[in-house]
Design a protein around this motif. Structure first.
Motif, PDB file in Angstrom:
ATOM      1  N   ASP A  68      -3.679  23.393   4.619  1.00 60.24           N
ATOM      2  CA  ASP A  68      -2.828  23.038   5.604  1.00 60.24           C
ATOM      3  C   ASP A  68      -2.824  21.907   6.568  1.00 60.24           C
TER       4      ASP A  68
ATOM      5  N   VAL B 131     -17.671  22.032  12.860  1.00 60.47           N
ATOM      6  CA  VAL B 131     -17.669  20.240  12.890  1.00 60.47           C
ATOM      7  C   VAL B 131     -16.745  19.766  14.203  1.00 60.47           C
TER       8      VAL B 131
ATOM      9  N   GLN C 120      -6.256  35.256   3.930  1.00 65.44           N
ATOM     10  CA  GLN C 120      -4.959  35.372   4.905  1.00 65.44           C
ATOM     11  C   GLN C 120      -3.847  36.265   4.475  1.00 65.44           C
TER      12      GLN C 120
ATOM     13  N   ASP D 277     -18.631  26.207   8.546  1.00 67.05           N
ATOM     14  CA  ASP D 277     -17.421  26.848   8.802  1.00 67.05           C
ATOM     15  C   ASP D 277     -18.064  27.668  10.322  1.00 67.05           C
ATOM     16  N   PRO D 278     -17.071  27.946  11.246  1.00 70.60           N
ATOM     17  CA  PRO D 278     -17.531  28.771  12.489  1.00 70.60           C
ATOM     18  C   PRO D 278     -17.713  30.315  11.939  1.00 70.60           C
TER      19      PRO D 278
ATOM     20  N   TYR E 172       6.682  34.247   6.284  1.00 70.74           N
ATOM     21  CA  TYR E 172       6.022  35.380   5.693  1.00 70.74           C
ATOM     22  C   TYR E 172       5.186  35.826   6.445  1.00 70.74           C
TER      23      TYR E 172
ATOM     24  N   GLY F 122     -12.199  27.841   4.040  1.00 69.33           N
ATOM     25  CA  GLY F 122     -11.034  28.619   3.814  1.00 69.33           C
ATOM     26  C   GLY F 122     -10.515  28.520   2.621  1.00 69.33           C
ATOM     27  N   HIS F 123      -9.297  28.624   2.216  1.00 67.34           N
ATOM     28  CA  HIS F 123      -8.820  28.503   0.775  1.00 67.34           C
ATOM     29  C   HIS F 123      -9.241  27.300   0.113  1.00 67.34           C
ATOM     30  N   VAL F 124      -9.166  26.602   0.681  1.00 70.06           N
ATOM     31  CA  VAL F 124      -9.525  25.229   0.261  1.00 70.06           C
ATOM     32  C   VAL F 124     -11.188  24.805   0.031  1.00 70.06           C
TER      33      VAL F 124
ATOM     34  N   SER G  59       0.615  26.385   2.071  1.00 71.36           N
ATOM     35  CA  SER G  59       0.409  27.889   1.316  1.00 71.36           C
ATOM     36  C   SER G  59      -0.750  27.874   0.667  1.00 71.36           C
ATOM     37  N   ALA G  60      -1.250  29.252   0.646  1.00 69.27           N
ATOM     38  CA  ALA G  60      -2.465  29.579  -0.270  1.00 69.27           C
ATOM     39  C   ALA G  60      -2.390  28.843  -1.785  1.00 69.27           C
ATOM     40  N   GLN G  61      -1.019  29.131  -2.169  1.00 70.68           N
ATOM     41  CA  GLN G  61      -0.684  28.885  -3.677  1.00 70.68           C
ATOM     42  C   GLN G  61      -1.054  27.358  -3.882  1.00 70.68           C
TER      43      GLN G  61
END
Ligand SMILES: Cc1cc2nc3c(=O)[nH]c(=O)nc-3n(C[C@H](O)[C@H](O)[C@H](O)COP(=O)(O)OP(=O)(O)OC[C@H]3O[C@@H](n4cnc5c(N)ncnc54)[C@H](O)[C@@H]3O)c2cc1C
Length: 441
Positions: free
Chosen positions: A308, A79, A45, A37-38, A171, A12-14, A326-328
């Motif tokens: 997250d 995993v 997002q 990743d699945p 948000y 994902g983001h990370v 957060s994505a930030q």
């Protein structure tokens, strides 16, 4: 020197950003980066509300892993277990038996899942808003409800079809609610049988405010905006039950609704329960500011986490504060973590992550928004414009940026798409019917 194997759990983001940076900085003689990743894509997002509202093609709000991570080994699967003491992870690929992967370093980034409560009927009737599948489903479902309402002479059925309930005013919930309402209002121009007043959009929020990421006055502005559009905003109210789609609220109100969207927070991926990593009381992996996993005072060598699923101390605040999910933070932590892994492999010291949360931008539908960035507050069109430029600059890859801008431009001239492709959810139905043996028909 034998190349180190770095296993990245979740893209994902990370995971995507960490894998990209690691594979750019470390040559094949230094490290092999394996990403599991699945899904074969990363989901951006923050664009899910716009994808659900038809301003962006859903395909353009995801980033294909194999295209972006050409120097990594990509494995589509989940995993299921990590035994860090033995430096092994079990992976369930999309097909075939479970595989064991050995590693030297692991990046644990499976993110979060919806945090639900044991509310009667929620499991059967609710849907989350975290995945591209949920966004596509919700779009088709909401537009399909317009067709149901337009077709039925039964006023109760119509009222139920046109009642949309969102639980949670962060948000994700606010953007999803506001974007979907805006899209549906647009779509109504093609439904002479329906009036905007026939629709009921309800926000249920347990606290007394929305958008806790921005100041109170900006949250209050958002509520005023939504109320001005005729939405039913219930602050200080909880969903108590939704058995058979009959919504019961803690303020005593009760009404039937075909659509119940749950956006009331997240919790770390439950996969972490099958690992031997230290966790805090909120089940997040405990980390040092360097993004190394830490057990009390002891660094767990070779284990890294962010995003997250991780409790990362926020050095810009008083001790005891942690970075928000957060994505930030996720993207910046990913880059810092990748640099730290490179440092450690090359015998250097890791560096602490420090980023002052810049604020938030949220879209409330076309040309409407709210933003608070570095203390500067914006409302309406400027905030909406900021939301678009910021997220366009953040979505990974030039390819996606160009596609997203093309989608926006087309929607500006041709109006956004408001067609439901409900058949996507049961594509074999027609063929199965047609190919049935005559005797079985
Ligand atoms: C609708 C919505 C809007 C948002 N808007 C904003 C915004 O405007 N600004 C902002 O800063 N943040 C926003 N966020 C939050 C932000 O998207 C998250 O904080 C961010 O995605 C966290 O990154 P992550 O890498 O930890 O998790 P994710 O990006 O969720 O990535 C986790 C990855 O792990 C994979 N995975 C899960 N389980 C396994 C497993 N067992 N094995 C392998 N892989 C696994 C998943 O498939 C996924 O690809 C929004 C979130 C949502 C839902």
């Amino acid at each position: 020197m034998n190349p180190k194997r770095i296993l990245v759990v979740g893209a994902g983001h990370v995971g995507l950003y960490a894998a990209l940076r690691l594979s750019k900085k470390l040559g094949p003689r230094e490290a092999e980066v394996v990403v599991v990743d699945p899904q074969p894509h990363m989901t951006y997002q923050p664009f899910l509300p716009e994808a659900a509202a038809g301003s962006i093609s859903p395909r353009h709000s995801v980033v294909p892993l194999r295209r972006e991570l050409r120097r990594c080994t990509v494995l589509v699967g989940a995993v299921t277990k990590i035994n860090h003491a033995a430096r092994t992870a079990l992976v369930q690929p999309i097909v075939g038996p479970t595989r064991e992967i050995r590693y030297d370093h692991v990046v644990i980034a499976p993110g979060s899942v919806s945090r639900t409560l044991p509310i009667p009927g929620l499991h059967e009737r609710g849907i989350g808003f975290k995945t591209i599948g949920e966004a596509i489903y919700l779009r088709n479902h909401v537009l399909d409800r317009l067709d149901v309402a337009a077709a039925t002479p039964d006023s109760e059925l119509r009222r139920r079809a046109l009642t949309f309930v969102f639980v949670g005013g962060g948000y994700a919930g606010i953007e999803a609610l506001a974007e979907m309402e805006d899209m549906t209002r647009d779509a109504l121009r093609y439904y002479p049988e329906l009036n905007p007043e026939d629709m009921r959009w309800v926000l249920v929020e347990a606290t007394q405010r929305v958008l806790p990421e921005v100041d109170r006055d900006m949250g209050a502005y958002t509520v005023q905006q939504l109320l001005g559009r005729g939405m039913d905003i219930r602050l200080g109210t909880r969903l108590e039950s939704c058995v058979d789609g009959v919504v019961q609220l803690s303020d005593g109100d009760s009404f039937p609704a075909d659509t119940i969207v749950w956006t009331a927070g997240v919790k770390p991926s439950p996969m972490l329960d099958s690992t031997d990593f230290p966790r805090d009381e909120r089940r997040r992996i405990t980390c040092r500011p360097t993004l190394e996993v830490v057990d009390g005072d002891r660094v767990v060598a070779g284990a890294w986490s962010a995003g997250d699923c991780a409790a990362v101390p926020d050095l810009t605040k008083e001790p005891g504060n942690y970075c928000s999910p957060s994505a930030q933070h996720a993207v910046r932590q990913a880059n810092r973590m990748a640099d730290n892994i490179v440092n450690v492999i090359r015998g250097q010291e890791p560096v602490a992550y420090q980023h002052k949360h810049a604020g938030s931008v949220a879209s409330l539908g076309l040309y409407k928004g709210v933003a608070q960035v570095y203390g500067i507050k914006m409302r309406g069109l400027p905030a909406w414009f900021m939301h678009r430029t910021y997220h366009m600059s953040r979505i990974p890859s030039l390819n996606r940026k160009v596609r997203v801008v093309a989608d926006w431009t087309l929607a500006f001239f041709l109006k956004r798409e408001v067609v439901a492709l409900g058949q996507l959810h049961d594509p074999r139905e027609e063929f199965a019917e047609a190919s049935q043996p005559v005797s079985a028909r």
